[in-house]
Scaffold this motif. Sequence first.
Motif, short mmCIF file in Angstrom:
data_model
loop_
_atom_site.label_atom_id
_atom_site.label_comp_id
_atom_site.label_asym_id
_atom_site.label_seq_id
_atom_site.Cartn_x
_atom_site.Cartn_y
_atom_site.Cartn_z
N GLY A 44 21.19 -5.12 9.03
CA GLY A 44 20.23 -5.39 7.97
C GLY A 44 18.83 -5.01 8.40
N PRO A 45 17.93 -4.89 7.45
CA PRO A 45 16.58 -4.42 7.76
C PRO A 45 15.63 -5.53 8.22
CG PRO A 45 16.80 -4.70 5.40
CD PRO A 45 18.14 -5.02 5.99
N ASP A 65 9.47 -1.35 14.85
CA ASP A 65 8.05 -1.50 14.54
C ASP A 65 7.83 -2.56 13.46
OD1 ASP A 65 7.46 0.53 16.32
OD2 ASP A 65 7.68 2.09 14.78
N PRO A 66 6.70 -3.23 13.50
CA PRO A 66 6.40 -4.19 12.43
C PRO A 66 6.29 -3.48 11.08
CG PRO A 66 4.91 -4.49 14.29
CD PRO A 66 5.66 -3.21 14.53
N MET A 67 6.54 -4.23 10.02
CA MET A 67 6.41 -3.69 8.68
C MET A 67 4.96 -3.30 8.43
SD MET A 67 7.55 -5.51 5.13
CE MET A 67 9.27 -5.54 5.65
N ALA A 105 16.26 0.92 3.38
CA ALA A 105 15.70 1.15 4.70
C ALA A 105 16.23 2.41 5.35
CB ALA A 105 15.99 -0.06 5.60
N GLY A 106 17.40 2.85 4.92
CA GLY A 106 17.99 4.05 5.49
C GLY A 106 18.50 3.87 6.90
N PHE A 117 5.09 -13.29 8.66
CA PHE A 117 6.55 -13.26 8.58
C PHE A 117 7.03 -11.96 7.93
CE2 PHE A 117 6.41 -18.12 8.60
CZ PHE A 117 6.78 -18.18 9.94
N ARG A 118 6.35 -11.52 6.90
CA ARG A 118 6.73 -10.25 6.26
C ARG A 118 6.55 -9.09 7.22
NH1 ARG A 118 3.80 -11.24 0.38
NH2 ARG A 118 5.55 -12.30 -0.63
N ARG A 119 5.42 -9.09 7.92
CA ARG A 119 5.15 -7.97 8.83
C ARG A 119 6.16 -7.93 9.97
NH1 ARG A 119 1.75 -4.04 9.89
NH2 ARG A 119 0.88 -3.69 11.96
N GLU A 120 6.60 -9.09 10.44
CA GLU A 120 7.56 -9.15 11.54
C GLU A 120 9.01 -9.11 11.05
OE1 GLU A 120 6.91 -9.08 14.85
OE2 GLU A 120 4.86 -8.68 14.21
N ARG A 121 9.20 -8.92 9.75
CA ARG A 121 10.53 -8.75 9.13
C ARG A 121 11.43 -9.97 9.38
NH1 ARG A 121 10.58 -3.01 8.12
NH2 ARG A 121 9.12 -1.93 9.49
N ILE A 122 10.87 -11.15 9.19
CA ILE A 122 11.65 -12.39 9.34
C ILE A 122 12.24 -12.75 7.98
CG2 ILE A 122 11.62 -14.80 10.04
CD1 ILE A 122 10.97 -12.78 12.30
#
Length: 345
Positions: A148-149, A328-330, A320-321, A57-62
């Motif tokens: 949002g990021p 891309d995944p985190m 995040a800028g 979930f973190r890697r896919e930015r959920i």
Amino acid sequence: MATEEKDLQQGDSAIEPESPEPLEIAPLAYENPDFLNSPDARIVRIMAEYQEPLSRFRRERIQDTIVFFGSARFRALDVAAANFELLANTGSREPAREQPAPLEEVEHGRATGARLRLAGAAIEMAAYYEDARALAGMLASWAKSLPGPRHRFVVTTGGGPGIMEAANRGAYEAGAKSIGLNIKLPFEQQPNPYITPSLNFDFHYFFMRKYWLVYLAKALVIFPGGFGTLDEMFEILTLAQTEKLAKKISVVIYGTAYWKSVMNLDVLAEKGAIAHSDLRLFRFADTPEEAFEILKDELTKNHLESDYERGLQERARRAAGAPDVPHDPMPTTQEIMGPDIASTR
């Protein structure tokens, strides 16, 4: 002299032990299937079903989810080769022994008895399938527009057929990510094809699957279903009623006629089993548009427009800028910090 003879006799009777065979290298504990599948490693398996989804979930930015529950047993009309099909069990891919009457039999008046009743139910459930598909598409399109990021209010299901497939399908057709949290069952099954591949999960433990269904959820949509749907609905309503959730969760019960024929929650309040205020923990809806407006209004009021959330989003956007979720995944910890001293696979 006698002592020397005794020593010689003992030396003659001593047998030199054979050299043992070379040992194979012992498996590492985390690569030992006998251990990992044993009762002693149950805690390891439970921890894996917590940590591995968290990492993904973190890697896919959920950031959070909207969970759809409902029957897994009816397929959509277009999926079932222009006829309705009833599956054998929740999550099963096998057809049930007794099937609804084909549309041709219904149209020509040849269908009778239980098969006719099942055909009527199949038509009703196919309509709910299309409504779930439409509602998920609306929610996914709206969520994609939020800045949002991280991905907001991601459509999530139990990963199987029926209403679950419909919700994943609606999100897929809207070009959004969606999550499938499947459960390993003792009969043939497979995840529906509309789940985002990197967010396709399979759980052994029901309670870990339930944890992930609830932990990220900001809203719940309950379509007509059976035991599993009732179980999940009442579990979350109980958590909300007892204030065990550290967040506000919106609950929409879809299909007033179906649910009020299945249960009468007003009686619980009249008899004092629940408070009358508990009936405000959920709302009924009968069209995708009505459900969407309820969810959009409550998610905006309870989450997007809260002071906490606005500050969090602003800090995240600055960090995040960029105003939008990166494609891309985190990166993983190893990608951020460089290789370990002894790199791991």
